[in-house]
Write a protein that holds these residues in place. Sequence first.
Motif, PDB file in Angstrom:
ATOM      1  N   VAL A  43     -24.426  48.370  24.097  1.00  0.00           N
ATOM      2  CA  VAL A  43     -24.894  46.947  24.884  1.00  0.00           C
ATOM      3  C   VAL A  43     -24.458  45.923  23.769  1.00  0.00           C
ATOM      4  N   SER A  44     -25.071  46.027  22.523  1.00  0.00           N
ATOM      5  CA  SER A  44     -24.609  44.989  21.799  1.00  0.00           C
ATOM      6  C   SER A  44     -23.355  44.302  21.685  1.00  0.00           C
ATOM      7  N   ALA A  45     -22.275  45.407  21.635  1.00  0.00           N
ATOM      8  CA  ALA A  45     -21.062  44.983  21.847  1.00  0.00           C
ATOM      9  C   ALA A  45     -20.720  44.103  23.057  1.00  0.00           C
TER      10      ALA A  45
ATOM     11  N   SER B 291     -18.654  50.782  31.773  1.00  0.00           N
ATOM     12  CA  SER B 291     -19.766  50.079  30.857  1.00  0.00           C
ATOM     13  C   SER B 291     -20.815  50.922  30.248  1.00  0.00           C
ATOM     14  N   MET B 292     -20.904  52.184  30.836  1.00  0.00           N
ATOM     15  CA  MET B 292     -21.683  53.010  30.143  1.00  0.00           C
ATOM     16  C   MET B 292     -21.381  53.438  28.738  1.00  0.00           C
ATOM     17  N   LEU B 293     -20.258  53.429  28.322  1.00  0.00           N
ATOM     18  CA  LEU B 293     -19.744  53.867  27.278  1.00  0.00           C
ATOM     19  C   LEU B 293     -19.651  52.979  25.990  1.00  0.00           C
ATOM     20  N   ILE B 294     -19.667  51.714  26.534  1.00  0.00           N
ATOM     21  CA  ILE B 294     -19.805  50.411  25.754  1.00  0.00           C
ATOM     22  C   ILE B 294     -21.170  50.063  25.126  1.00  0.00           C
TER      23      ILE B 294
ATOM     24  N   GLY C 205     -18.908  35.338  24.347  1.00  0.00           N
ATOM     25  CA  GLY C 205     -17.925  34.555  24.228  1.00  0.00           C
ATOM     26  C   GLY C 205     -17.442  34.118  25.720  1.00  0.00           C
ATOM     27  N   LEU C 206     -17.386  34.970  26.565  1.00  0.00           N
ATOM     28  CA  LEU C 206     -16.779  34.676  27.952  1.00  0.00           C
ATOM     29  C   LEU C 206     -17.761  33.716  28.707  1.00  0.00           C
ATOM     30  N   TYR C 207     -19.018  33.873  28.260  1.00  0.00           N
ATOM     31  CA  TYR C 207     -20.163  32.818  29.137  1.00  0.00           C
ATOM     32  C   TYR C 207     -19.920  31.488  28.448  1.00  0.00           C
TER      33      TYR C 207
ATOM     34  N   ALA D 161     -33.523  43.785  26.860  1.00  0.00           N
ATOM     35  CA  ALA D 161     -33.763  42.802  25.901  1.00  0.00           C
ATOM     36  C   ALA D 161     -32.717  42.267  25.156  1.00  0.00           C
ATOM     37  N   VAL D 162     -31.675  43.135  25.177  1.00  0.00           N
ATOM     38  CA  VAL D 162     -30.586  42.560  24.321  1.00  0.00           C
ATOM     39  C   VAL D 162     -29.741  41.502  24.946  1.00  0.00           C
ATOM     40  N   LEU D 163     -29.312  41.780  26.195  1.00  0.00           N
ATOM     41  CA  LEU D 163     -28.562  40.796  26.716  1.00  0.00           C
ATOM     42  C   LEU D 163     -29.145  39.548  26.926  1.00  0.00           C
TER      43      LEU D 163
END
Lengths: 277, 378
Positions: free
Chosen positions: A129-131, A124-127, A138-140, A221-223
């Motif tokens: 945050v906005s992606a 998850s460090m590589l992805i 979508g999942l939520y 702040a993004v998520l």
Amino acid sequence: MSAATTSPAPRSRVGARIGDGITRWVGRIILIVSIIFTVGPGILVVLLSFSTSEYIQFPPTEFGFTQYESFFTSSTWMNALWLSLWIALATAALSLAVAIPAILAIQRTRMPGRGVLLGLGVSSMLIPVSAYAVALYGLYSATDLLGTHIGLVIAHALLSVPLVLLIAGSALSRIPRELDLVAMTLGASRARAIIGITLRLLTPAMFTTGILAFLTSFDEAVLVSFLGGVGLVTLPKAIFDSVRYGIDPAITAIAGTLILLSAILMLVRTLIERKSR
Amino acid sequence: MTTIPTRSAARQARAEAAASTERRGSSVELTNVTKRFGSFTAVDDVDLSIAPGEFVTLLGPSGSGKTTILRMLAGFDVPTSGSIAIGGREVSRMAPAARNIGMVFQQYALFPHLTVRENVIYGLRMHRWGREEREARTTEMLELVGLAHLGGRRPAELSGGQQQRVALARALAIRPQLLLMDEPLGALDRALRVDMSEEIKRLHRETGTTFLYVTHDQEEALLLSDRVAIMREGKIRALGTSEELFERPPTKFVAEFFSNSNVLDAAEIDATGDQPVVTYGGRSVVLPAAADVAGIAFQPHRARVVTEREPRPDELLITGTVKEVLFMGMLHQIVLTDSTGKRLVVRTSGEDARRLSTGDAITLAVRSGDLVPLRAEA
């Protein structure tokens, strides 16, 4: 004498000396600029937070606690602060609860696929945050987790689990395996050896990573913008919202408070590490 | 000065008192034990029988399976097949905690967050000893290893030798029936190794526990053990007392790995008669009767440098070239290559060695009685 000065060896030595001098000065300049950019904004915002002006202006003309007063008396800000604290605490607890058993399994067992597990754990460090935020949205929305506390905590834990895996993992690799084995020959059950010896020795690292997980969530702040819906307004979200309609100088007081809070946490961490040594 | 004999006398008395109440060491029985890791066979059908109170060393190069045997005895690994009994009780699937064994590792493995005393007490607490007995036993054990004055220190504040003494005290405090040691002297420097060897011998004598010691160091095996099991590629290749294996190595591997002996690869052996005949360098000598002779070896100090005195008929002659002469204090070590290029090492206290230097031609004589017949490798 003249022979010595014209021979090539001393000249190259002079060249080396000039080169050394230049390197040293360039190094110093980089250092000074770095310090200004890291510490400077912090000092600036703390100075501004003690301004009594109704706008953010520099340099401040009058000093007082107006900004702190409006921060600590505003129910909007206080609700956001409490929500952030709770979400951050829950994030820290969840990341430790997931990542500590995981790193023990990865490092201390012959479980098949443990290399893959570590890779997935830190991926998850590589992805960006906005992606992540878009995908989780979508999942939520499909699972009714949008705007829920637990949804936000899980999302934040995704960001901090890699930190715990890496930092606690490196601490664990410095604890000899033989300690558990010796404890078992001395009559301890496997669980008792792991809890009483290895986890005990891992406590400072768990505390450190817990603080990092806390701060990651507290600052995020993004998520929250994607997943918080209308109901969940954490402190970073509240700051963004307030900036959208005009700048409330109270945010300088918030910034000052956050800097102080982080500093205290880091100080506690340092003290614990020093004591455990 | 006077405190030293008094203290050691007190220690002696206490040890004797302890030995009478202490459970004696247990026997150890390995039967057809095999351990595989995937396709790799670490231990290959090993049988080993250790008497109660014996000191046995597993000696072998790394990867020979000696540590795997130790780990299976401790309960850290389960054998793929075969049975392991300690004190007559089948333990191969029993948890380490239930086996009543002690373990000492090369890197000491002391609990860094506990003091010396707390380290020793740990096992007693796990075994639910009463508070007073616990304290008394800890004091006794720390006195036994001479560290009673350092009980409040943390492991990091101790020297390597002191840490290993604490590890020994901790392992022996619970009165184990078997003490397992995995290269316990490996992290110490040479002088300290000799001191600690003495200490380990004394602890073995005073506790009466069965000791199983793992090392790749031939010297430690010689110094410490009643019997040595020499391992290679997962099997025990030779088992015997240190003296037996050192003086009469049964195979080429034992001769070279354990007894520092020279193996004469170029010797021809005729075993058709009653007594085997060895031919080497144009001379033949008769060996004492022995079955299944596949080679011969001799120890470094059994060779004589031939100068004036003529060789006797029962001596084998080795001609070669000196590669190096090393002065070792009481004697000289001569490294040479024989006519086939095989490297040989001899040690001599003779005057003649002093005159030799690199490149000189040299003739050695070895009496037939000093030639050790070797069996073929199993």
